[in-house]
Design an enzyme around this catalytic site. Structure first.
Site: not given
Ligand code: 13P
Length: 263
Positions: A20-22, A106, A108, A178, A184, A223, A245
């Site tokens: 997930n590149w966000k 997600h 977020e 998640e 993150g 993470s 990340g």
């Molecule tokens: P991280 O791997 O940066 O913690 O993010 C997880 C995530 O939200 C994947 O969708």
């Protein structure tokens, strides 16, 4: 745990590692990353690789990854098929750019953009209606974990989709657990903590359809790094990862994929 029979069933389930590149990337940075991924990731039986990228880069990703062993997708989708919905992107549009997957719900999106369980369920349905495989994200906040309501929260998030689309819809979907407190933050759930929630999720689905539940791909996100992927993916109900990340660094993502291939 549940004996070798259970591990045999696990081996039969398809595994997925999705990035997930966000809201990261640029044409130049993506090109470097995708070149690295293409070199490092080849088809492995039973494991799929995918990258979920920002909308504007779908055309680039399609051009770069077509014919490779890596699938791609988006990070959200509209619950509507078309119309006056400024700023939204439909499932059919994502299919136009060859997307296979799309993230739905997600944390977020839920926390920063107010997506409700009902909306997430509608997006899940819209994604499947367009021929996409939704990766349904569920997970509790730190406060919810500390109040010991993880199963209530995750159960409610799952029920919203089960009630609206039916258990059969999960045959063409992936679930991502998640925990919000692990995203993150560098604070990963322990393999045992993650396994417990994955087993809970599979159990909820099994109450409606045991066979489907046994074959359901449930990935962990929060993470995940090359350094901790192996022990997470070794757990009986963890079928891969949703990577934030670490998906932006080719060597890290490739190493995580290798850990899934060996799990
Ligand atoms: P991280 O791997 O940066 O913690 O993010 C997880 C995530 O939200 C994947 O969708």
């Amino acid at each position: 745990m549940r004996g070798s029979n259970y591990l045999e069933i696990k081996a039969m389930r398809s595994r997925l590692v999705a990035g997930n590149w966000k809201m990261h990337g640029s044409l130049a940075a993506n090109r470097r990353l995708l070149d690295g991924l293409k070199l490092g990731l080849q088809a492995t039986d039973g494991v799929q690789y995918s990258v979920c990228v920002p909308y504007p880069y779908l055309a680039q990703v399609e051009a770069e990854l077509k014919g490779s062993d890596i699938a791609w997708g988006a990070q959200s989708v509209s619950e509507w098929p078309q119309g006056a919905y400024t700023g939204e992107v439909s499932g059919a549009m994502l299919r136009d750019f060859g997307c296979r997957h799309v993230l739905v719900g997600h944390s977020e999106r839920r926390a920063l953009y107010g997506e409700t369980d009902k909306q997430v369920a509608a997006k899940f349905q819209a994604a499947q209606g367009a021929g996409l495989i939704p990766i349904l994200c569920v997970g509790e906040s730190l406060q919810e974990r500390e109040s010991a309501v993880t199963e209530i929260v995750v159960g409610r998030q799952l029920a919203a989709v089960l009630d609206s689309s039916g258990v059969g819809s999960l045959a063409n979907a992936v679930i991502a657990y998640e925990p919000v407190w692990a995203i993150g933050t560098g604070r990963t759930a322990t393999p045992q903590q993650a396994q417990a929630v994955h087993a809970f999720i599979r159990g909820v689905v099994a109450r409606q359809d045991a066979k489907l539940a046994a074959g359901l791909t449930i990935v962990y996100g929060g993470s995940v790094k090359a350094a901790n992927a192996k022990e997470l993916f070794a757990m009986a109900d963890i079928d891969g990862g949703l990577i934030g990340g670490a998906a932006l660094v080719a060597e890290e993502f490739i190493a995580i994929c290798a850990a899934a291939a060996k799990a």
